[in-house]
Scaffold this motif. Structure first.
Motif, PDB file in Angstrom:
ATOM      1  N   VAL A 125       0.854  -1.182   0.000  1.00  0.00           N
ATOM      2  CA  VAL A 125       0.000   0.000   0.000  1.00  0.00           C
ATOM      3  C   VAL A 125       0.893   1.235   0.000  1.00  0.00           C
ATOM      4  CG1 VAL A 125      -1.778   1.288   1.246  1.00  0.00           C
ATOM      5  CG2 VAL A 125      -1.862  -1.215   1.200  1.00  0.00           C
ATOM      6  N   LYS A 126       0.724   2.099  -0.988  1.00  0.00           N
ATOM      7  CA  LYS A 126       1.564   3.277  -1.161  1.00  0.00           C
ATOM      8  C   LYS A 126       0.744   4.542  -0.970  1.00  0.00           C
ATOM      9  CE  LYS A 126       4.502   5.537  -4.652  1.00  0.00           C
ATOM     10  NZ  LYS A 126       3.734   6.787  -4.785  1.00  0.00           N
ATOM     11  N   MET A 127       1.263   5.441  -0.140  1.00  0.00           N
ATOM     12  CA  MET A 127       0.662   6.761   0.047  1.00  0.00           C
ATOM     13  C   MET A 127       1.758   7.802  -0.067  1.00  0.00           C
ATOM     14  SD  MET A 127      -2.043   5.781   3.001  1.00  0.00           S
ATOM     15  CE  MET A 127      -1.101   4.312   3.349  1.00  0.00           C
ATOM     16  N   ASP A 128       1.689   8.602  -1.104  1.00  0.00           N
ATOM     17  CA  ASP A 128       2.761   9.548  -1.410  1.00  0.00           C
ATOM     18  C   ASP A 128       4.069   8.762  -1.554  1.00  0.00           C
ATOM     19  OD1 ASP A 128       0.938  11.609  -1.413  1.00  0.00           O
ATOM     20  OD2 ASP A 128       1.341  12.200   0.650  1.00  0.00           O
ATOM     21  N   ASN A 129       5.046   9.056  -0.707  1.00  0.00           N
ATOM     22  CA  ASN A 129       6.341   8.356  -0.792  1.00  0.00           C
ATOM     23  C   ASN A 129       6.501   7.318   0.321  1.00  0.00           C
ATOM     24  OD1 ASN A 129       6.433  10.290   1.220  1.00  0.00           O
ATOM     25  ND2 ASN A 129       8.597  10.736   0.936  1.00  0.00           N
ATOM     26  N   ILE A 130       5.377   6.908   0.923  1.00  0.00           N
ATOM     27  CA  ILE A 130       5.408   5.920   2.000  1.00  0.00           C
ATOM     28  C   ILE A 130       4.888   4.588   1.475  1.00  0.00           C
ATOM     29  CG2 ILE A 130       4.722   5.398   4.366  1.00  0.00           C
ATOM     30  CD1 ILE A 130       4.035   8.332   4.745  1.00  0.00           C
ATOM     31  N   TYR A 131       5.633   3.526   1.732  1.00  0.00           N
ATOM     32  CA  TYR A 131       5.260   2.186   1.302  1.00  0.00           C
ATOM     33  C   TYR A 131       5.010   1.316   2.536  1.00  0.00           C
ATOM     34  CZ  TYR A 131       7.087   3.554  -3.272  1.00  0.00           C
ATOM     35  OH  TYR A 131       7.311   4.198  -4.461  1.00  0.00           O
ATOM     36  N   PHE A 132       3.807   0.764   2.626  1.00  0.00           N
ATOM     37  CA  PHE A 132       3.466  -0.106   3.747  1.00  0.00           C
ATOM     38  C   PHE A 132       3.544  -1.565   3.310  1.00  0.00           C
ATOM     39  CE2 PHE A 132       1.770   3.903   5.102  1.00  0.00           C
ATOM     40  CZ  PHE A 132       1.947   3.900   6.483  1.00  0.00           C
ATOM     41  N   LEU A 133       4.424  -2.325   3.972  1.00  0.00           N
ATOM     42  CA  LEU A 133       4.674  -3.720   3.634  1.00  0.00           C
ATOM     43  C   LEU A 133       4.221  -4.627   4.769  1.00  0.00           C
ATOM     44  CD1 LEU A 133       6.688  -2.072   1.795  1.00  0.00           C
ATOM     45  CD2 LEU A 133       8.207  -4.019   1.961  1.00  0.00           C
ATOM     46  N   PRO A 134       3.969  -5.891   4.470  1.00  0.00           N
ATOM     47  CA  PRO A 134       3.635  -6.843   5.539  1.00  0.00           C
ATOM     48  C   PRO A 134       4.776  -6.954   6.541  1.00  0.00           C
ATOM     49  CG  PRO A 134       3.204  -7.797   3.370  1.00  0.00           C
ATOM     50  CD  PRO A 134       3.971  -6.540   3.135  1.00  0.00           C
ATOM     51  N   GLY A 135       4.455  -7.303   7.781  1.00  0.00           N
ATOM     52  CA  GLY A 135       5.483  -7.495   8.799  1.00  0.00           C
ATOM     53  C   GLY A 135       6.044  -8.902   8.792  1.00  0.00           C
ATOM     54  N   CYS A 136       5.265  -9.862   8.311  1.00  0.00           N
ATOM     55  CA  CYS A 136       5.730 -11.256   8.235  1.00  0.00           C
ATOM     56  C   CYS A 136       6.856 -11.353   7.211  1.00  0.00           C
ATOM     57  CB  CYS A 136       4.571 -12.158   7.847  1.00  0.00           C
ATOM     58  SG  CYS A 136       5.062 -13.852   7.463  1.00  0.00           S
ATOM     59  N   PRO A 137       8.027 -11.875   7.586  1.00  0.00           N
ATOM     60  CA  PRO A 137       9.178 -11.917   6.660  1.00  0.00           C
ATOM     61  C   PRO A 137       8.882 -12.590   5.324  1.00  0.00           C
ATOM     62  CG  PRO A 137       9.895 -12.441   8.875  1.00  0.00           C
ATOM     63  CD  PRO A 137       8.399 -12.385   8.927  1.00  0.00           C
ATOM     64  N   VAL A 138       8.167 -13.706   5.344  1.00  0.00           N
ATOM     65  CA  VAL A 138       7.869 -14.420   4.100  1.00  0.00           C
ATOM     66  C   VAL A 138       7.040 -13.553   3.170  1.00  0.00           C
ATOM     67  CG1 VAL A 138       6.712 -16.417   3.085  1.00  0.00           C
ATOM     68  CG2 VAL A 138       7.992 -16.675   5.216  1.00  0.00           C
ATOM     69  N   HIS A 139       6.028 -12.892   3.718  1.00  0.00           N
ATOM     70  CA  HIS A 139       5.142 -12.090   2.898  1.00  0.00           C
ATOM     71  C   HIS A 139       5.794 -10.769   2.480  1.00  0.00           C
ATOM     72  CE1 HIS A 139       1.975 -14.498   5.250  1.00  0.00           C
ATOM     73  NE2 HIS A 139       2.231 -15.098   4.105  1.00  0.00           N
ATOM     74  N   LEU A 140       6.656 -10.236   3.338  1.00  0.00           N
ATOM     75  CA  LEU A 140       7.389  -9.019   2.975  1.00  0.00           C
ATOM     76  C   LEU A 140       8.290  -9.279   1.776  1.00  0.00           C
ATOM     77  CD1 LEU A 140       9.027  -6.339   5.086  1.00  0.00           C
ATOM     78  CD2 LEU A 140      10.553  -7.711   3.675  1.00  0.00           C
ATOM     79  N   ARG A 141       9.009 -10.394   1.787  1.00  0.00           N
ATOM     80  CA  ARG A 141       9.901 -10.714   0.680  1.00  0.00           C
ATOM     81  C   ARG A 141       9.121 -10.946  -0.603  1.00  0.00           C
ATOM     82  NH1 ARG A 141      14.782 -14.436   3.173  1.00  0.00           N
ATOM     83  NH2 ARG A 141      15.389 -12.953   4.787  1.00  0.00           N
ATOM     84  N   ALA A 142       7.989 -11.628  -0.468  1.00  0.00           N
ATOM     85  CA  ALA A 142       7.157 -11.878  -1.648  1.00  0.00           C
ATOM     86  C   ALA A 142       6.652 -10.563  -2.227  1.00  0.00           C
ATOM     87  CB  ALA A 142       5.992 -12.786  -1.284  1.00  0.00           C
ATOM     88  N   ALA A 143       6.248  -9.648  -1.353  1.00  0.00           N
ATOM     89  CA  ALA A 143       5.734  -8.358  -1.807  1.00  0.00           C
ATOM     90  C   ALA A 143       6.806  -7.567  -2.550  1.00  0.00           C
ATOM     91  CB  ALA A 143       5.215  -7.556  -0.612  1.00  0.00           C
ATOM     92  N   LEU A 144       7.997  -7.457  -1.963  1.00  0.00           N
ATOM     93  CA  LEU A 144       9.068  -6.691  -2.599  1.00  0.00           C
ATOM     94  C   LEU A 144       9.492  -7.306  -3.932  1.00  0.00           C
ATOM     95  CD1 LEU A 144      11.321  -5.733   0.449  1.00  0.00           C
ATOM     96  CD2 LEU A 144       9.914  -4.209  -0.934  1.00  0.00           C
ATOM     97  N   ASN A 145       9.592  -8.624  -3.975  1.00  0.00           N
ATOM     98  CA  ASN A 145      10.032  -9.278  -5.211  1.00  0.00           C
ATOM     99  C   ASN A 145       9.020  -9.123  -6.342  1.00  0.00           C
ATOM    100  OD1 ASN A 145      12.630 -10.376  -4.586  1.00  0.00           O
ATOM    101  ND2 ASN A 145      11.651 -11.841  -3.238  1.00  0.00           N
ATOM    102  N   GLN A 146       7.748  -8.893  -6.004  1.00  0.00           N
ATOM    103  CA  GLN A 146       6.742  -8.678  -7.036  1.00  0.00           C
ATOM    104  C   GLN A 146       6.834  -7.284  -7.654  1.00  0.00           C
ATOM    105  OE1 GLN A 146       3.129  -9.382  -4.942  1.00  0.00           O
ATOM    106  NE2 GLN A 146       3.306 -11.599  -4.990  1.00  0.00           N
TER     107      GLN A 146
END
Length: 463
Positions: A125-146
């Motif tokens: 979820v992006k708001m202006d220049n802020i990116y909100f990512l999952p806190g769970c490591p597995v899901h955070l990595r999946a999100a960034l790699n996408q």
């Protein structure tokens, strides 16, 4: 160079009840795009902390927030943001993989942009220049790699990295490093070093591929002149640290441990063809072997390169030779088909009972494969052991990058799956107006073999 602040919204981190598995990964990920992270903030999930993040956004290029958006805290987080931005809240249906609830309703500020992949999983979820990512490591990595290409669009640049590991406490290695730094002052390659006991690592980074390859080859030539052999030290602590982020990784270690308990060291060989998957397997296998077995046996893991009758890439042959030399492993090359090679191996060395393979479930004919499975009845009989069977494409690249493991240079040129010269091409999914992106920029792992000609033969190797 752009800068980013990383904020971890985790009450358990503040209270010492949780180990931070995200900040190091985020920093390395952003560094790939030449984004510097000068500061990491560990904050609780209070409204005051969230307000501070939002209100400071104009002073920063990028803010990465991990946590605070799960089932427990997301309502407070997004309500606070809406208040700070003076905007309304609106409903948005997203897939919430963190709580396995596909119909959960998210309430987001109306100016929020949802960076979503085709499957709808792991949104950012992006708001202006802020990116909100999952806190769970597995899901955070999946999100960034996408969303690598999204971050690439921010800087329009990315950084190639090379690591040369040398085991030496000789002053000559430091003299060589100083010589290299002086010789390439005018070349756009960052040259750094780190030292741990007798392990000396030279790190090269550049946005220009041909420059980093030139400097790397120069150093390799000098190391040979000085008779200093590159030696990769498999760090088991780093492996376990990485494995803690996912049960899939932990399961790989369990498979290897079971293999080394079930079979004697001289009853096992590892199939190594220079591809990314077996490069991961080799490092992982040696780390577990050294940790569990080495103190009881002087035997080293036997590696076998089953070389196709077709002409291989020169880069693959060179990488295989350098890798085997770096690990100091016994090694043989057998030319022919997989079935022919296994027949030759087992006829000449009937002691072998198991072969370690870098196969993943996405490989041809591997969908139903088990971690331990005998070869088919019409094949030479040997136990196929597949420790990384359930790893994803991005898991492989995460492991290689996080543990700074050298890999074949063809992957930096736009190849994602390596065979031989006649059946392997660049992956069109990585094509841009400026050429081809490196393999790790492939966001859809199902396209991994897009650069390979159809190959319906069964295979015990993976690339």
């Amino acid at each position: 160079m752009k800068e980013a602040i990383v904020c971890l919204l985790e009450d358990d981190l503040i209270n010492g009840l949780k180990y931070d598995l995200n900040s190091k990964y985020i920093i390395k990920f952003l560094h790939r795009f030449n984004i510097k992270v000068p500061k990491v903030n560990i904050l609780g999930t209070s409204k005051a902390n969230i307000s501070e993040i939002v209100n400071n956004r104009d002073n920063l290029d990028i803010i990465i927030v991990s946590g605070g958006t799960g089932q427990k805290h997301s309502a407070q987080t997004y309500e606070t943001i809406a208040e700070c931005l003076n905007v309304k809240l609106v409903e948005s249906n997203l897939v919430d993989e963190t709580c396995k609830c596909t119909n959960r309703v998210f309430v987001l500020p109306e100016n929020a942009i949802i960076l979503n992949c085709e499957s709808g999983k792991f949104p950012i979820v992006k708001m202006d220049n802020i990116y909100f990512l999952p806190g769970c490591p597995v899901h955070l990595r999946a999100a960034l790699n996408q969303f690598q290409k999204h971050f690439l669009s921010i800087t329009d640049t990315f950084v190639y990295s090379r690591y040369l590991h040398v085991k030496s406490n000789s002053p000559k290695i430091q003299e060589l490093f100083n010589e290299v730094v002086d010789a390439f002052k005018t070349v756009e390659v960052s040259i750094n070093s780190s030292e741990e006991r007798t392990n000396f690592t030279i790190t090269l980074e550049s946005t220009i591929l041909k420059d980093i390859i030139f400097v790397e080859n120069y150093i390799k030539g000098k190391l040979k002149e000085l008779r200093m052999i590159q030696e990769i030290r498999c760090d088991m602590l780093a492996v376990y640290d990485f494995a803690r982020t996912s049960n899939v990784f932990l399961e790989s270690i369990k498979v290897l441990e079971k293999c080394f308990v079930t079979y004697k060291p001289d009853e096992i060989f590892l199939s190594f063809n220079g591809g990314k998957d077996c490069t991961v397997l080799l490092y992982l296998a040696i780390a577990v072997f050294n940790h569990r077995i080495l103190q009881e046996s002087s035997t080293k893991i036997q590696c076998v390169y089953i070389q196709s009758k077709e002409e291989p890439f020169d880069e693959i042959v060179q990488f295989i030779e350098e890798t085997i030399e770096s690990y100091k492993l016994p090694f043989i090359t057998i030319k022919g088909t997989i079935q022919e090679a296994l027949t030759d191996i087992l006829e000449s060395e009937p002691k072998y009972k198991a072969v370690l393979m870098g196969t993943r479930r996405s490989d041809p004919f591997s969908e139903t494969l088990e971690a331990f499975q005998m070869t088919d009845k019409n094949w030479p009989q040997i136990m196929r052991v597949s420790p990384i069977l359930d790893w994803s494409y991005s898991d492989v690249w995460d492991f290689l990058h996080q543990l700074q493991i050298p890999y074949c240079s063809l992957y930096d040129q736009g190849y994602t799956s390596l065979g031989h010269k006649n059946n392997t091409d660049f992956n069109s999914a990585l094509h841009t107006k400026n050429g081809y992106l490196p393999a790790y920029f492939l966001e859809d792992g199902s396209l991994e073999r897009q650069g390979r000609a159809n190959n319906n033969s069964k295979n015990i190797q993976s690339s």
